[in-house]
Design a protein around this motif. Structure first.
Motif: not given
Lengths: 634, 391
Positions: A595, A597, A625-626, A629-631
């Motif tokens: 999570r 990254h 990428f990303p 964390d991209w929600v």
């Protein structure tokens, strides 16, 4: 949420990486200026309104994806990408390292500024950089705690990276320093109730146990390039920078950031075919960084004859006795560093730091030109300057003037201690007066035995009978306390406070709250607030909120805590499979795929790989990428 | 240092490794040279056929035959040095049933999954879907038409919470196709790589810098080693993947035209809050979507979705991409949000001609083997055919 596109094209994109609190940094500003002056178009992508998500390689160039505060996606075609990242502050994993009791410097500073929690009985700092010593001095000067122990973990990290003047300030404030590798961290029950943090440190003579309120980790722990291109030839750079508002807050890193910016700009301008600038001035500045570690030598409490002679002959210290009717500054900043704060502060221009041909310190100050105004005493971030007043030749006392930054309130006739450069108490004396009502914080006139003038480095208040609680509340109640429910328990917390800070105050912080990212990048501190999943570091306390989170895990010793991959497993895998690249390791063992990254582990995984395979990964940067964390909401 | 070999396999990805395995089994002496530092940096293999029927003349019958689970297994098993586990029925059961015999859970699995197509009624997509359904029917695929709730429940990642309300008033149409095979790519290629590394030793080279290729010899050097000369008794095989095009053109010669067309695919790795059906690969517009994991899924199922999306124009990570993914995950599957764990842009070729090309240049026989990227079982099949022709 609707996602719409904006497209653009640029030569160089400067982006804020995950966890970077302030953007643009000093280095970014310098870099932009250099690149722009070479005729390249430069874009800044960062800050609260623009969130770079990552970069994708295309045939000819790269595509940077940025999301703005209105959820528009900006796709920027760029020839080069520079991702600005904060210093990596976490140590190599050891048993118990990943726990709420070991925090990086950024979290510690935030808790010091916003929190109201105990730092007693002591604090342990892992690290030997300038930042580590500065933090220790700040904790002591501001009376957050009574004792600070700085641990040199001996990871093979660079020479003692701290300036002598910062080590001196730390020692003068009562800081202690030990060498040893941390081997275990745990929270233990205290006799009589409560708990303490126990850090075991191993050196040649055995294992030492340090009991403290918490451990603060301050990097860097390995010699790494300040900027790195990875993959080679890609024009994707990772640029390590500090996030400081003011130059005075961290002179060393501010200078380092600008220096790195110059080197990176020079490299990039050549690659992009523009006209490079002259690096001569920057190279001279860099020479100062390759200085040998300097320190005074002592015989007992006193300076050794060699060190005393150095002080006497240094151009920053006046001849004693001082000319009749004069006051002169005495600045024994003998090590050649790039600070120059005093030079800029001196209104008379008496301080003119000149280097010799080898980059060492040539001349420091013209004592004759010094007017004794006292401005340099409060300007110096390392609290080095003092002032010496003239005295009759046969007088056994000389009046000296000192700055004081401790929390005690001093006044005329108060007794104070005279401290050596090493923090030893040499004598006690009384404050005879205040030097100039116009200067704040005040400068104090004290009488010093003449034979101690060269030995004394500062003053300290005599400890009062009132025991410090260690609960340092710089601000009196910021907002009223309100009732909230945390894990089903009713608690009172300050209204409007950051939830992560509140969890630390309540002693309910988890290992996942350790990083306390300014931008929520790591995504680890998830909680449920009134049934909705949010990040604790991005949430504030309000009346009646209900907070739930999953059961607290015990402290971990994993290399990759997100995916629960241990150091031993990675080492065994490398021994068995002999991977040729780090990418193979990542693909097969799932390190850095969690999570966060790679925020917690990428640097340490690279170091582990380097150690096991002998391959040089000095320029490694992790470009998943990303980046964080991209929600994407519905 | 000079060594004598029969074949030199030059390329990156799994293709040169497959060729080396096959030739080695036939008793030849092999060297493998990879100009890149890692064989799988390009990541040019995919686990299944995306069934991208762009061409109106696409041969459905051939695609059906090429993608059955038996064909996938047959193409791959001769190459793999160990066991390949086969999961024929699209019912993933863990632990394996009693009486099933020994099952190596760490082996690469070849599994069968249904293909499900989906479109929103009344759209162009639905029209294309109907044509596709008819062609599938004519080609003997035995597709099963589905609508509404029945379709939704077959879709990987769909949230059953509030599904009735979500589906009411909206018409989703689609069909379920045959069970096609896919394979655990990472386990497969790593297994082959480790086997060859043990058996070829110094003759499996990464980061090979070739100094000379002429007069039956190849001289190369890799980092930290002395230059080595290989005396090639038979041929040099070049494996054509997108990454190595400039390199191949320097050492083989001009590439044949009209053989390959590059396609750009977006690969998304998305975290699902709910366990995802592991036994279906879904098709929606330009998107292919399936539950991602290697080996057998845990009892709670996998919670990662792999999404491949075809980009026709340079619209990568554009509004269209987000729109389509949101339409699937939020509108159809009923998620309130999703978390993007990783994203990659991948260039894969669509191969119109997979025939090997031979030439002799500077006294060295050279063979160009196309179709070295794409679905793993296709690569294996093509390698086998090409080597058969060579001999």
């Amino acid at each position: 949420m609707s996602l719409s596109n904006r497209d653009g094209a640029i030569d160089v994109a400067l982006c804020a990486g995950p966890r970077l609190a302030l953007f643009p940094t000093a280095g970014v500003r310098r870099l932009s200026k250099r690149l722009a002056m070479a005729g390249l178009t430069v874009g800044h992508y960062g800050g609260p309104d623009l969130r770079p998500r990552g970069v994708v390689r295309m045939e000819q160039d790269s595509l940077l994806i940025v999301q703005d505060v209105q959820n528009r996606i900006h796709r920027i075609k760029t020839r080069a990408v520079i991702r600005v990242v904060p210093r990596f502050d976490l140590p190599m994993p050891f048993p118990g390292w990943y726990s709420p009791d070991l925090i990086p410097e950024s979290t510690a500073r935030r808790l010091m500024a916003e929190g109201s929690l105990s730092w007693l009985p002591s604090v342990v700092i892992l690290g030997v950089s300038n930042a580590a010593f500065q933090l220790g001095s700040d904790l002591l000067e501001k009376r957050f705690t009574k004792r600070v122990v700085l641990v040199d973990p001996g990871y093979g990290s660079p020479l003692d990276g701290a300036w002598e003047v910062e080590r001196r300030r730390f020692a003068r404030n009562g800081g202690r320093r030990v060498t040893g590798e941390p081997v275990h961290l745990a929270r233990v029950e205290r006799a009589g109730g409560g708990t303490d943090v126990e850090l075991k440190v191993k050196d040649d003579q055995g294992v030492r146990v340090l009991t403290c309120a918490r451990v603060i980790s301050v990097g860097p722990f390995a010699e790494r390039l300040g900027f790195r291109e990875y993959p080679p030839g890609s024009l994707w750079y990772e640029f390590e920078n500090t996030e400081i508002k003011e130059f005075i807050d961290d002179v060393d890193h501010h200078l380092l950031d600008e220096e790195r910016a110059d080197y990176l700009a020079h490299t990039l301008i050549r690659h992009l075919g523009a006209k490079p600038f002259d690096l001569q001035a920057t190279r001279q500045q860099s020479l100062l960084r390759s200085r040998n570690s300097f320190g005074f030598e002592f015989e007992g409490k006193w300076l050794s004859p060699a060190s005393l002679e150095k002080v006497q002959q240094f151009s920053g210290t006046p001849v004693i006795p001082v000319e009749p009717g004069k006051i002169k500054a005495s600045i024994d900043c003998i090590e050649s560093i790039g600070c120059r704060v005093c030079e800029r502060a001196c209104p008379a221009g008496a301080i003119q730091i000149k280097r010799d041909g080898a980059g060492g310190l040539g001349e420091f100050m013209s004592v004759d030109a010094c007017t004794g105004c006292g401005i340099c005493l409060n300007a110096c971030p390392s609290r080095v300057p003092t002032m010496i007043e003239s005295a009759p030749e046969d007088s056994s006392y000389t009046t000296m003037i000192f700055s004081y930054f401790g929390p005690d309130s001093l006044g005329v006739n108060d007794r104070v201690r005279l401290l050596s450069r090493r923090g030893d108490v040499l004598a006690t004396t009384r404050i005879r007066g205040r030097f100039s009502d116009a200067i704040e914080p005040p400068l104090w006139r004290v009488e010093v035995p003449t034979h101690l003038v060269r030995e004394v480095s500062g003053i300290a208040a005599i400890p009062s009978a009132v025991e410090t609680t260690g609960v340092h509340d710089l601000y009196q109640e910021i907002g009223a306390r309100v009732e909230v429910r945390i894990q089903g328990e009713q608690r009172r917390v300050r209204d409007g406070q950051n939830l992560s800070v509140a969890l630390y105050e309540l002693g309910m912080a988890r290992a996942n709250d350790t990083l306390m990212c300014a931008d929520g990048a790591c995504g680890l501190c998830q909680v449920e607030i009134d049934g909705v999943r949010k990040l604790a570091c991005q949430s504030t306390v309000r009346q009646g909120m209900s907070v739930q989170f999953s059961k607290l895990k015990p402290p971990s010793s994993d290399l990759c805590p997100c995916e629960e991959v241990s150091v031993q497993y990675v080492e065994q895998w490398i021994q068995q499979h002999k991977p040729s690249t780090l990418e193979s390791l990542i693909e097969q063992t799932s390190v850095m795929q969690g999570r966060c990254h790679g925020t917690l582990c990428s640097k340490n995984v690279a170091l582990c790989f380097e150690r096991m395979t002998g391959k040089d990964l000095d320029s490694f940067a992790y470009w998943m990428f990303p980046w964080s964390d991209w929600v994407i909401q519905g | 240092m000079k060594r004598e070999v029969d074949y030199v396999c030059i390329g990156t990805g799994v293709a040169p490794l497959l060729a080396a395995m096959s030739l080695r089994q036939r008793g030849y002496r092999i060297a493998v040279l990879n100009p890149e530092r890692d064989f799988f940096l390009e990541d040019s293999e995919v686990p299944l056929d995306f069934l991208n029927f762009e061409n109106a003349n696409s041969d459905f019958q051939r695609r059906f035959e090429n993608n059955t689970i038996e064909r996938v297994y047959r193409n791959l098993s001769p190459f793999f040095p160990g066991a390949l586990e086969l999961l024929k029925t699209p019912q993933f059961v863990l632990p394996p049933k009693k009486g099933a015999g020994f099952v190596d859970e760490s082996a690469p699995w070849v599994r069968g999954r249904h293909r499900v197509w989906l479109a929103f009624e009344g759209t162009e997509g639905a029209e294309r879907l109907e044509h596709l359904y008819l062609r599938a029917l004519d080609s003997g695929w035995k597709p099963q038409w589905l609508e509404g709730l029945a379709l939704a429940k077959r879709f990987p990642g769909v949230s059953l919470q509030g599904i009735d309300q979500r589906m009411s008033g909206k018409k989703w149409v689609g069909f379920q196709g045959p069970v096609f095979g896919d394979v655990d790519v990472e386990r497969f290629r790593r297994g082959i790589y480790h086997f060859l590394r043990e058996h070829l030793g110094e003759l499996l080279i990464h980061g090979a810098h070739i100094h000379r290729m002429s007069q039956g010899e190849v001289t190369f050097q890799s980092q930290g080693h002395q230059p080595t000369t290989l005396s090639v008794q038979k041929k040099c095989l070049f494996f054509w993947t997108p990454h190595l095009v400039p390199w191949i053109e320097s050492y083989f010669g001009p590439l044949p035209i009209g053989v390959a067309k590059k396609q750009l695919w977006e690969e998304w790795d998305v975290i699902s809050r709910e366990p995802v059906h592991a036994d279906v690969v879904a098709h929606f517009e330009r998107i292919r979507l399936w539950s991602y994991g290697e080996g057998l899924p845990p009892e709670t199922g996998w919670n990662r979705l792999k999404i491949f999306r075809r980009d026709k124009s340079p619209d990568i990570l554009g509004a269209q991409a987000f729109q389509e993914i949101k339409q699937v995950l939020i509108d159809f599957c009923g998620w309130s949000r999703f978390s993007v764990r990783s994203f990659k842009a991948r260039g894969l070729y669509r191969w119109d001609d997979t025939q090997a090309h031979q030439t002799t240049r500077d006294g060295l026989d050279r063979v160009l083997i196309p179709a070295s990227d794409g679905p793993l079982h296709w690569i294996a099949g093509n390698i086998e055919r090409s080597l058969h022709v060579l001999e």
